[in-house]
Design a protein around this motif. Structure first.
Motif, mmCIF file in Angstrom:
data_model
loop_
_atom_site.group_PDB
_atom_site.id
_atom_site.type_symbol
_atom_site.label_atom_id
_atom_site.label_comp_id
_atom_site.label_asym_id
_atom_site.label_seq_id
_atom_site.Cartn_x
_atom_site.Cartn_y
_atom_site.Cartn_z
ATOM 1 N N PRO A 1 0.811 -1.217 0.000
ATOM 2 C CA PRO A 1 0.000 0.000 0.000
ATOM 3 C C PRO A 1 0.846 1.269 0.000
ATOM 4 O O PRO A 1 0.492 2.262 -0.632
ATOM 5 N N GLY A 2 1.984 1.223 0.683
ATOM 6 C CA GLY A 2 2.847 2.389 0.733
ATOM 7 C C GLY A 2 3.435 2.731 -0.626
ATOM 8 O O GLY A 2 3.470 3.895 -1.031
ATOM 9 N N VAL A 3 3.903 1.714 -1.341
ATOM 10 C CA VAL A 3 4.456 1.933 -2.674
ATOM 11 C C VAL A 3 3.356 2.383 -3.626
ATOM 12 O O VAL A 3 3.553 3.285 -4.451
ATOM 13 N N ALA A 4 2.171 1.781 -3.527
ATOM 14 C CA ALA A 4 1.056 2.179 -4.380
ATOM 15 C C ALA A 4 0.701 3.646 -4.163
ATOM 16 O O ALA A 4 0.441 4.379 -5.121
ATOM 17 N N GLU A 5 0.697 4.077 -2.908
ATOM 18 C CA GLU A 5 0.390 5.480 -2.602
ATOM 19 C C GLU A 5 1.433 6.405 -3.213
ATOM 20 O O GLU A 5 1.095 7.420 -3.843
ATOM 21 N N LEU A 6 2.706 6.067 -3.054
ATOM 22 C CA LEU A 6 3.771 6.913 -3.584
ATOM 23 C C LEU A 6 3.722 6.983 -5.103
ATOM 24 O O LEU A 6 3.795 8.077 -5.691
ATOM 25 N N VAL A 7 3.592 5.845 -5.767
ATOM 26 C CA VAL A 7 3.583 5.831 -7.226
ATOM 27 C C VAL A 7 2.366 6.584 -7.760
ATOM 28 O O VAL A 7 2.451 7.307 -8.759
ATOM 29 N N THR A 8 1.224 6.447 -7.088
ATOM 30 C CA THR A 8 0.038 7.203 -7.495
ATOM 31 C C THR A 8 0.288 8.694 -7.411
ATOM 32 O O THR A 8 -0.045 9.455 -8.329
ATOM 33 N N GLU A 9 0.883 9.148 -6.313
ATOM 34 C CA GLU A 9 1.182 10.575 -6.163
ATOM 35 C C GLU A 9 2.165 11.050 -7.236
ATOM 36 O O GLU A 9 2.023 12.152 -7.783
ATOM 37 N N LEU A 10 3.143 10.214 -7.563
ATOM 38 C CA LEU A 10 4.141 10.594 -8.563
ATOM 39 C C LEU A 10 3.521 10.711 -9.951
ATOM 40 O O LEU A 10 3.802 11.659 -10.693
ATOM 41 N N LEU A 11 2.675 9.752 -10.321
ATOM 42 C CA LEU A 11 2.075 9.801 -11.647
ATOM 43 C C LEU A 11 1.070 10.945 -11.774
ATOM 44 O O LEU A 11 0.874 11.484 -12.868
ATOM 45 N N ASP A 12 0.450 11.323 -10.672
ATOM 46 C CA ASP A 12 -0.545 12.398 -10.689
ATOM 47 C C ASP A 12 0.093 13.781 -10.549
ATOM 48 O O ASP A 12 -0.535 14.791 -10.847
ATOM 49 N N ALA A 13 1.352 13.828 -10.109
ATOM 50 C CA ALA A 13 2.002 15.107 -9.820
ATOM 51 C C ALA A 13 2.128 16.042 -11.030
ATOM 52 O O ALA A 13 1.902 17.253 -10.883
ATOM 53 N N PRO A 14 2.509 15.569 -12.226
ATOM 54 C CA PRO A 14 2.656 16.506 -13.346
ATOM 55 C C PRO A 14 1.410 17.341 -13.608
ATOM 56 O O PRO A 14 1.496 18.543 -13.882
ATOM 57 N N ARG A 15 0.236 16.736 -13.516
ATOM 58 C CA ARG A 15 -1.018 17.477 -13.718
ATOM 59 C C ARG A 15 -1.160 18.587 -12.682
ATOM 60 O O ARG A 15 -1.580 19.707 -12.999
ATOM 61 N N ARG A 16 -0.790 18.302 -11.452
ATOM 62 C CA ARG A 16 -0.959 19.277 -10.377
ATOM 63 C C ARG A 16 0.120 20.357 -10.431
ATOM 64 O O ARG A 16 -0.133 21.521 -10.117
ATOM 65 N N LEU A 17 1.314 19.978 -10.864
ATOM 66 C CA LEU A 17 2.381 20.975 -10.981
ATOM 67 C C LEU A 17 2.161 21.906 -12.162
ATOM 68 O O LEU A 17 2.632 23.044 -12.158
ATOM 69 N N ALA A 18 1.441 21.422 -13.177
ATOM 70 C CA ALA A 18 1.194 22.250 -14.359
ATOM 71 C C ALA A 18 0.360 23.480 -14.028
ATOM 72 O O ALA A 18 0.330 24.440 -14.800
ATOM 73 N N ARG A 19 -0.300 23.467 -12.872
ATOM 74 C CA ARG A 19 -1.146 24.589 -12.481
ATOM 75 C C ARG A 19 -0.491 25.463 -11.426
ATOM 76 O O ARG A 19 -1.166 26.184 -10.691
ATOM 77 N N ALA A 20 0.833 25.440 -11.369
ATOM 78 C CA ALA A 20 1.541 26.164 -10.313
ATOM 79 C C ALA A 20 1.247 27.656 -10.330
ATOM 80 O O ALA A 20 1.198 28.302 -9.274
ATOM 81 N N HIS A 21 1.052 28.248 -11.504
ATOM 82 C CA HIS A 21 0.838 29.694 -11.588
ATOM 83 C C HIS A 21 -0.589 30.087 -11.221
ATOM 84 O O HIS A 21 -0.828 31.207 -10.755
ATOM 85 N N THR A 22 -1.546 29.197 -11.446
ATOM 86 C CA THR A 22 -2.936 29.526 -11.153
ATOM 87 C C THR A 22 -3.438 28.871 -9.870
ATOM 88 O O THR A 22 -4.368 29.382 -9.242
ATOM 89 N N ARG A 23 -2.843 27.744 -9.498
ATOM 90 C CA ARG A 23 -3.242 27.034 -8.285
ATOM 91 C C ARG A 23 -1.992 26.596 -7.517
ATOM 92 O O ARG A 23 -1.713 25.390 -7.392
ATOM 93 N N PRO A 24 -1.212 27.577 -7.009
ATOM 94 C CA PRO A 24 0.031 27.205 -6.318
ATOM 95 C C PRO A 24 -0.195 26.301 -5.118
ATOM 96 O O PRO A 24 0.675 25.497 -4.770
ATOM 97 N N HIS A 25 -1.371 26.417 -4.483
ATOM 98 C CA HIS A 25 -1.649 25.550 -3.334
ATOM 99 C C HIS A 25 -1.732 24.089 -3.748
ATOM 100 O O HIS A 25 -1.372 23.197 -2.972
ATOM 101 N N ASP A 26 -2.189 23.820 -4.975
ATOM 102 C CA ASP A 26 -2.272 22.444 -5.455
ATOM 103 C C ASP A 26 -0.876 21.878 -5.686
ATOM 104 O O ASP A 26 -0.604 20.706 -5.411
ATOM 105 N N THR A 27 0.021 22.730 -6.193
ATOM 106 C CA THR A 27 1.404 22.297 -6.373
ATOM 107 C C THR A 27 2.060 22.019 -5.035
ATOM 108 O O THR A 27 2.732 20.996 -4.854
#
Length: 252
Positions: A182-208
């Motif tokens: 479960p720990g590895v699954a959680e980490l890998v999920t966060e990593l794969l989802d991160a690019p989408r959330r980082l792409a909004r750094a200028h408009t949604r810095p809290h999400d980044t």
């Protein structure tokens, strides 16, 4: 993107895959969202957004991609399309995080030295609280403790860099096996989802900021970590911190 054996360019990550689905359906891309079975199963509402039949879209996507380890099917409740990633596809996506279309570009290179004492915390907290998060506990402010979000992110980055440089025969994410931890699954999920959330750094810095803290927290809970996962963690943290103007010191 490299072409596959069928001549179709390979998919490099969730952002790329969401764009491919949108082009097939028509309309603006809908994100691939996590499910209880992530990182192996992701859900998209693209069919609803584009007003197309989910089963038709899933069939077209499967025919279009012909990519090893990726399958699409309509969600049982008819709400959209679910995309399944076998372990090898997860591994390919993970290896691409931080390069090419796998991560948004930063305006500035990573900052190696903080401009002034405490400035990293000020910048990270400004981003984190811009979405309404509560103020940092005064007992953690300015301290090198994991309850201080910016320190947790910087500490995780330092550890991930060290782990990424080590080459060990064992791996927390084997190429031919599903993720069972479960720990590895959680980490890998966060990593794969991160690019989408980082792409909004200028408009949604809290999400980044939230994405960085989620990756750091999941990483620090996980042992052991193979070098591919550690390298992906380091790339996500480096890019996100750069986007927020937070330094990435070599040592903590």
């Amino acid at each position: 993107m490299e072409p596959t054996a069928s001549g179709t360019p390979d998919v490099t990550g969730l952002i790329d895959l969401a764009g491919r689905i949108a082009r097939l359906a028509g309309g603006e891309p809908a994100p691939l969202e996590r499910t209880p079975d992530s990182p192996h199963v992701w859900h998209t509402l693209q069919a609803r957004r584009s007003r197309v039949d989910p089963e038709t879209l899933a069939a077209r996507l499967t025919e279009e991609l012909r990519a090893p380890g990726i399958a699409a099917h309509a969600a049982p409740d008819g709400s959209g399309v679910r995309v399944s990633l076998a372990a090898g596809a997860v591994r390919r996506f993970l290896a691409s995080v931080g390069s090419g279309s796998g991560m948004p570009s930063a305006d500035l290179p990573a900052i190696a030295v903080p401009p002034a004492p405490g400035q990293d915390e000020v910048r990270f907290e400004a981003a984190r609280r811009s979405g309404g998060a509560p103020a940092l506990d005064p007992r953690a402010s300015g301290r090198r403790v994991l309850d201080n979000p910016v320190f947790a992110v910087q500490f995780a980055l330092g550890r991930a860099r060290r782990e990424a440089s080590r080459h060990r025969p064992e791996s927390a994410l084997a190429m031919a096996e599903e993720i069972t931890s479960p720990g590895v699954a959680e980490l890998v999920t966060e990593l794969l989802d991160a690019p989408r959330r980082l792409a909004r750094a200028h408009t949604r810095p809290h999400d980044t900021a939230s994405a960085l803290l989620a990756v750091a927290t999941a990483y620090l809970r996980c042992e052991p970590i193979d070098e591919v996962t550690a390298a992906a963690t380091a790339r996500v943290l480096e890019r996100g911190m750069s986007l927020l103007g937070v330094s990435t010191p070599e040592r903590m």
